[in-house]
Scaffold this active site. Structure first.
Site, PDB file in Angstrom:
ATOM      1  N   ASN A  13     -12.467  -1.584  15.630  1.00 17.51           N
ATOM      2  CA  ASN A  13     -12.668  -2.740  15.849  1.00 17.51           C
ATOM      3  C   ASN A  13     -14.110  -3.517  17.435  1.00 17.51           C
ATOM      4  O   ASN A  13     -14.440  -4.229  17.341  1.00 17.51           O
ATOM      5  CB  ASN A  13     -11.462  -3.526  16.513  1.00 17.51           C
ATOM      6  CG  ASN A  13     -10.736  -4.079  15.098  1.00 17.51           C
ATOM      7  OD1 ASN A  13     -10.932  -4.931  14.310  1.00 17.51           O
ATOM      8  ND2 ASN A  13      -9.782  -3.082  15.148  1.00 17.51           N
ATOM      9  N   MET A  89      -2.901   0.276  22.389  1.00 16.72           N
ATOM     10  CA  MET A  89      -1.604   0.915  22.324  1.00 16.72           C
ATOM     11  C   MET A  89      -0.349   0.847  22.914  1.00 16.72           C
ATOM     12  O   MET A  89      -0.047   1.833  23.597  1.00 16.72           O
ATOM     13  CB  MET A  89      -2.034   2.018  21.366  1.00 16.72           C
ATOM     14  CG  MET A  89      -2.301   2.516  20.206  1.00 16.72           C
ATOM     15  SD  MET A  89      -2.102   0.729  18.588  1.00 16.72           S
ATOM     16  CE  MET A  89      -0.945   1.403  18.249  1.00 16.72           C
ATOM     17  N   ARG A  90      -0.629   0.380  24.163  1.00 11.43           N
ATOM     18  CA  ARG A  90       0.282   0.141  25.428  1.00 11.43           C
ATOM     19  C   ARG A  90       0.647  -0.904  26.001  1.00 11.43           C
ATOM     20  O   ARG A  90       0.184  -2.119  25.083  1.00 11.43           O
ATOM     21  CB  ARG A  90      -0.495   0.388  27.135  1.00 11.43           C
ATOM     22  CG  ARG A  90      -1.666   1.425  26.698  1.00 11.43           C
ATOM     23  CD  ARG A  90      -0.489   3.133  26.524  1.00 11.43           C
ATOM     24  NE  ARG A  90       0.414   3.354  27.756  1.00 11.43           N
ATOM     25  CZ  ARG A  90       1.354   4.116  26.946  1.00 11.43           C
ATOM     26  NH1 ARG A  90       1.601   4.402  26.646  1.00 11.43           N
ATOM     27  NH2 ARG A  90       1.736   3.864  28.009  1.00 11.43           N
ATOM     28  N   HIS A 108      -3.645  -7.081  15.815  1.00  9.56           N
ATOM     29  CA  HIS A 108      -2.394  -6.523  14.784  1.00  9.56           C
ATOM     30  C   HIS A 108      -2.325  -6.621  13.620  1.00  9.56           C
ATOM     31  O   HIS A 108      -2.794  -7.613  12.960  1.00  9.56           O
ATOM     32  CB  HIS A 108      -1.165  -6.883  15.592  1.00  9.56           C
ATOM     33  CG  HIS A 108      -0.067  -6.643  15.424  1.00  9.56           C
ATOM     34  ND1 HIS A 108       0.495  -5.689  15.938  1.00  9.56           N
ATOM     35  CD2 HIS A 108       1.238  -7.004  13.808  1.00  9.56           C
ATOM     36  CE1 HIS A 108       1.440  -4.612  15.507  1.00  9.56           C
ATOM     37  NE2 HIS A 108       1.871  -5.625  14.484  1.00  9.56           N
TER      38      HIS A 108
HETATM   39  C1  GAR Z   1      -6.140  -1.833  14.253  1.00  2.43           C
HETATM   40  O1  GAR Z   1      -6.061  -1.203  12.969  1.00  2.43           O
HETATM   41  C2  GAR Z   1      -5.619  -2.375  15.246  1.00  2.43           C
HETATM   42  O2  GAR Z   1      -5.035  -3.523  14.785  1.00  2.43           O
HETATM   43  C3  GAR Z   1      -4.622  -1.834  15.520  1.00  2.43           C
HETATM   44  O3  GAR Z   1      -4.834  -0.378  15.775  1.00  2.43           O
HETATM   45  C4  GAR Z   1      -5.568  -0.561  15.004  1.00  2.43           C
HETATM   46  C5  GAR Z   1      -7.198  -0.087  15.781  1.00  2.43           C
HETATM   47  O4  GAR Z   1      -7.794   1.022  15.471  1.00  2.43           O
HETATM   48  N1  GAR Z   1      -3.426  -2.285  16.831  1.00  2.43           N
HETATM   49  C6  GAR Z   1      -2.134  -2.398  16.971  1.00  2.43           C
HETATM   50  O5  GAR Z   1      -1.743  -1.835  16.393  1.00  2.43           O
HETATM   51  C7  GAR Z   1      -1.598  -2.698  18.270  1.00  2.43           C
HETATM   52  N2  GAR Z   1      -0.308  -3.463  18.363  1.00  2.43           N
HETATM   53  P1  GAR Z   1      -9.484   0.646  15.500  1.00  2.43           P
HETATM   54  O6  GAR Z   1      -9.723   1.599  17.331  1.00  2.43           O
HETATM   55  O7  GAR Z   1     -10.261   1.587  14.449  1.00  2.43           O
HETATM   56  O8  GAR Z   1     -10.293  -0.944  16.489  1.00  2.43           O
END
Ligand code: GAR
Length: 194
Positions: A13, A89-90, A108
């Protein structure tokens, strides 16, 4: 729009944001990336785009508040206006929220308010829903809550595993992440909160 990015993992992302800025799709710039996990691949992606990155390891902080205070200090040093939690993830504390009121955005992998918290993709599979998706929202103290900026739906297929489903969700995440930043860039004032 001067962005500060928070990422814990692969950083896909984060990379779509950097790419959209490079392609002049977004009127924004990434001032700095902060990551909390020494193994986060997001750091290598930042280097590729010439974006400064800072490791703030939560394991060397005594509390969530201490980590957030360090984040605030770094983002202020880099003149950040908006924070994008791109796979962060914090759990966010009031320390960060107070320093950037209504200017922290989270992504999310579910259609919130369904399936907040960790393992959202697995939660959706376990619940047996036929449609899930992803959400970009303004962050509030409660985990994965706050005003929704954009969502995309993703059907769950009969043979889906958490991996195949998450991969299709991520395709949509990349679209709404950029879309939500474009929304904010068009209305960078207080009116951004729906
Ligand atoms: C993504 O799917 C995002 O939605 C999730 O972590 C992934 C990161 O992907 N976020 C969560 O679960 C937050 N609660 P990336 O590192 O490839 O961007």
């Amino acid at each position: 729009l001067k962005l500060g990015i928070l990422a814990s993992g692969s950083g896909s992302n984060f990379e779509v944001i950097a790419q959209a800025i490079q392609n002049q799709q977004l009127n924004a710039q990434v001032q700095v990336l902060i990551y909390n996990n020494p193994k986060a691949q997001a750091a290598a992606r930042a280097e590729k785009y010439g974006i400064p990155s800072i490791l703030l390891n939560h394991r060397s902080c005594k509390s969530r508040e201490e980590l957030d205070a360090k984040i605030v200090k770094s983002f202020q040093e880099y003149d950040v206006e908006w924070i994008m939690m791109a796979g962060w993830m914090r759990i966010v504390t009031q320390v960060l929220l107070d320093a950037f009121p209504d200017k922290i955005v989270n992504i999310h992998p579910s259609l919130l308010p369904s399936f907040p918290g960790i393992r959202a993709v697995e939660q959706a599979l376990k619940a047996g829903v036929k449609i899930t998706g992803c959400t970009v929202h303004i962050a509030r103290l409660e985990v994965d809550s706050g005003p929704i900026l954009m969502q995309a739906a993703v059907p769950i297929l009969p043979d889906d595993t958490a991996e195949t489903l998450h991969a299709r969700i991520q395709v949509q995440e990349h679209k709404i992440m950029v879309g939500a930043i474009a929304l904010i860039a068009d209305r960078p004032t207080d009116k951004n909160v729906p």
